[in-house]
Design a protein around this motif. Structure first.
Motif, PDB file in Angstrom:
ATOM      1  N   GLN A 230       0.887  -1.386   0.013  1.00  0.00           N
ATOM      2  CA  GLN A 230      -0.004  -0.017  -0.366  1.00  0.00           C
ATOM      3  C   GLN A 230       0.877   1.002   0.131  1.00  0.00           C
ATOM      4  O   GLN A 230       0.528   2.687  -0.209  1.00  0.00           O
ATOM      5  CB  GLN A 230      -0.927  -0.052   1.717  1.00  0.00           C
ATOM      6  N   PRO A 301       0.553  12.480   9.764  1.00  0.00           N
ATOM      7  CA  PRO A 301      -0.472  10.993  10.512  1.00  0.00           C
ATOM      8  C   PRO A 301       0.781   9.772  10.477  1.00  0.00           C
ATOM      9  O   PRO A 301       1.337   9.955  10.151  1.00  0.00           O
ATOM     10  CB  PRO A 301      -0.383  10.344   8.714  1.00  0.00           C
ATOM     11  N   ARG A 329      -6.401  -3.765   7.988  1.00  0.00           N
ATOM     12  CA  ARG A 329      -6.670  -2.396   8.478  1.00  0.00           C
ATOM     13  C   ARG A 329      -5.291  -1.245   8.608  1.00  0.00           C
ATOM     14  O   ARG A 329      -5.410  -0.380   7.879  1.00  0.00           O
ATOM     15  CB  ARG A 329      -6.788  -2.361   9.669  1.00  0.00           C
ATOM     16  N   GLU A 332      -5.062  -0.318   4.473  1.00  0.00           N
ATOM     17  CA  GLU A 332      -6.201   0.187   4.545  1.00  0.00           C
ATOM     18  C   GLU A 332      -5.518   1.911   5.005  1.00  0.00           C
ATOM     19  O   GLU A 332      -5.977   3.021   3.807  1.00  0.00           O
ATOM     20  CB  GLU A 332      -7.749   0.501   4.976  1.00  0.00           C
ATOM     21  N   GLU A 333      -5.038   2.220   5.975  1.00  0.00           N
ATOM     22  CA  GLU A 333      -4.501   3.660   6.734  1.00  0.00           C
ATOM     23  C   GLU A 333      -3.470   3.833   6.201  1.00  0.00           C
ATOM     24  O   GLU A 333      -2.824   4.884   5.410  1.00  0.00           O
ATOM     25  CB  GLU A 333      -4.772   2.577   8.134  1.00  0.00           C
ATOM     26  N   GLY A 335      -2.481   3.130   2.691  1.00  0.00           N
ATOM     27  CA  GLY A 335      -3.008   3.980   1.573  1.00  0.00           C
ATOM     28  C   GLY A 335      -3.701   4.927   1.554  1.00  0.00           C
ATOM     29  O   GLY A 335      -3.004   5.798   0.684  1.00  0.00           O
ATOM     30  N   ARG A 336      -4.319   5.526   2.718  1.00  0.00           N
ATOM     31  CA  ARG A 336      -4.869   6.468   2.797  1.00  0.00           C
ATOM     32  C   ARG A 336      -3.967   7.725   3.465  1.00  0.00           C
ATOM     33  O   ARG A 336      -4.183   8.534   3.168  1.00  0.00           O
ATOM     34  CB  ARG A 336      -5.702   6.749   4.034  1.00  0.00           C
ATOM     35  N   MET A 337      -3.350   7.322   3.872  1.00  0.00           N
ATOM     36  CA  MET A 337      -1.216   8.178   4.255  1.00  0.00           C
ATOM     37  C   MET A 337      -1.321   8.844   3.901  1.00  0.00           C
ATOM     38  O   MET A 337      -0.475   9.431   2.895  1.00  0.00           O
ATOM     39  CB  MET A 337      -0.064   6.699   4.692  1.00  0.00           C
ATOM     40  N   SER A 339      -1.666   8.369  -0.128  1.00  0.00           N
ATOM     41  CA  SER A 339      -2.437   9.347  -1.202  1.00  0.00           C
ATOM     42  C   SER A 339      -3.303  10.582   0.054  1.00  0.00           C
ATOM     43  O   SER A 339      -3.702  11.197  -1.142  1.00  0.00           O
ATOM     44  CB  SER A 339      -4.331   8.489  -0.937  1.00  0.00           C
ATOM     45  N   GLN A 341      -4.835  11.653   2.622  1.00  0.00           N
ATOM     46  CA  GLN A 341      -6.281  11.484   2.774  1.00  0.00           C
ATOM     47  C   GLN A 341      -6.304  11.375   4.413  1.00  0.00           C
ATOM     48  O   GLN A 341      -7.697  10.899   4.314  1.00  0.00           O
ATOM     49  CB  GLN A 341      -7.653  10.260   1.976  1.00  0.00           C
ATOM     50  N   TRP A 342      -5.972  11.859   4.791  1.00  0.00           N
ATOM     51  CA  TRP A 342      -5.683  11.500   6.475  1.00  0.00           C
ATOM     52  C   TRP A 342      -6.414  12.837   7.182  1.00  0.00           C
ATOM     53  O   TRP A 342      -6.967  13.638   6.268  1.00  0.00           O
ATOM     54  CB  TRP A 342      -4.034  11.674   6.823  1.00  0.00           C
ATOM     55  N   LYS A 343      -7.617  11.948   8.074  1.00  0.00           N
ATOM     56  CA  LYS A 343      -7.883  12.879   8.803  1.00  0.00           C
ATOM     57  C   LYS A 343      -7.398  14.345  10.000  1.00  0.00           C
ATOM     58  O   LYS A 343      -6.313  14.231   9.645  1.00  0.00           O
ATOM     59  CB  LYS A 343      -8.754  11.777  10.164  1.00  0.00           C
TER      60      LYS A 343
END
Length: 369
Positions: A230, A301, A329, A332-333, A335-337, A339, A341-343
């Motif tokens: 990822q 992140p 999981r 998945e996280e 991948g968000r990191m 891209s 797309q972190w909170k």
């Protein structure tokens, strides 16, 4: 006022350093205050490299209890015996213990038996898993402490629910942040950054230490796979120590001889170099609560390989996300990191770098009462 500060392991010194600085500053201003730094371990402990103390700008401990033991019950007994001898020979008005180690609990018990004021730094942290030895240590230390220094409101609530009088509980803030603010302009760019051709903001830092993760090599291999797949070409840098370095190296050789993502296993870094590396990373993957707290302060992140955290504000307010030991999981996280797309996140209350200053003021006020 004579303050005895007890450190049980290397990470404790990072939290102790700001208190040492604050005491020294108060003494320079003419206040009647002094300290002694006591280490539970041996003077030749290999984890206490000379650069640790120069990086933190504190002196090495003046007292080493010399305890080295794998069995936690034996260690507790040995520290109690050695620390009791020390306190009987050296007057202390207050003993400060840090975190939740077996040596911390041992020092706390001896302090109370000697009738000396006991202060607990980073009080009120809980996993609510009584099967964990550290959870038992936390309960015992907080129960014995005269002064409980907490990092946030959640820790205050825990100590109050467990019966601690409000007059004994002080929300002083996160002591780690004192160090981060103090060293902000002192971070040292590691040579390995240029050696590996890393670009700030375009690499991931991975740290690992938990025995539970290291003992399940099959699942750890799955987690490494998920991480690298990822990461999508973003290099991963892993400054690992001891067994963690050995286990990860063997897994990479066995299961990932040609990983799609560059996984760079490097030697451990000094405090100032590690601080630079994490502050300039795209993201962090760790099982360390300290690293997660630093990530929140730096706005980086962070994925924590655990199902809980003793500092929930890093999740509720900060950059931290918990994935447990779940490889899917984790993937998945990551991948968000990668891209972006972190909170959204913020810095929690009282992470202002003045925790040690508050602690020293409370200790001197307590002496006057």
């Amino acid at each position: 006022m004579n303050i005895c500060i007890v450190a049980g392991a290397r990470p404790n010194f990072v939290k102790v350093a700001p208190i040492v600085h604050a005491i020294e500053k108060a003494a320079q201003m003419g206040r009647d205050i002094a300290y002694t730094l006591v280490y539970a371990g041996r003077e030749d402990d290999s984890t206490l490299e000379p650069s640790l103390f120069s990086d933190l700008q504190i002196a090495r401990p003046s007292v080493f209890l010399g305890v080295e033991c794998e069995n936690l019950n034996e260690l507790t007994g040995q520290v109690m015996s050695a620390f009791e001898r020390y306190l009987q020979a050296h007057r202390a008005d207050v003993v400060i213990v840090v975190d939740d180690l077996a040596s911390t609990m041992a020092a706390a018990i001896v302090t109370k038996k000697q009738g000396i004021t006991l202060a607990h730094l980073v009080a009120g942290t809980r996993s609510f898993d009584i099967s964990m030895p550290k959870e038992i240590n936390r309960l015992v230390i907080d129960g014995l402490s005269d002064l409980l220094f907490t990092a946030g409101l959640s820790a205050n609530s825990i100590t109050n629910r467990e019966g601690a009088e409000q007059s004994r509980v002080y929300m002083v803030g996160n002591i780690l942040i004192d160090n981060l603010r103090f060293n902000h302009d002192r971070w040292q760019r590691p040579a390995v950054v240029d050696e590996l051709g890393l670009e700030p903001g375009r690499y991931i830092v991975f740290t690992l230490n938990r025995k539970a993760l290291l003992s399940d090599e099959q699942n750890l291999s799955k987690m490494l796979t998920a991480m690298m797949e990822q990461a999508a070409g973003v290099p991963i840098v892993a400054p690992l120590r001891g067994r963690a370095a050995e286990v990860v190296k063997n897994l990479l050789i066995t299961h990932h001889p040609s990983p799609a993502t560059r996984f760079n296993l490097i030697p451990p870094l000094g405090y100032l170099e590690f601080g630079w590396l994490t502050a300039h990373a795209m993201g962090l993957i760790t099982d360390s609560g300290n690293v997660a707290e630093e990530a929140t302060f730096n706005g980086v992140p962070c994925i924590t390989l655990n199902s809980y955290t003793e500092h929930i504000e890093t999740v509720k307010v900060g950059t931290n996300v918990l994935v447990g030991e779940d490889a899917d999981r984790l993937g998945e996280e990551v991948g968000r990191m990668v891209s972006g797309q972190w909170k959204p996140s913020a810095i929690p209350e009282r992470w202002d770098g003045r925790s040690a200053e508050r602690i020293v003021q409370i200790l001197t006020d307590h002496k006057k009462i």
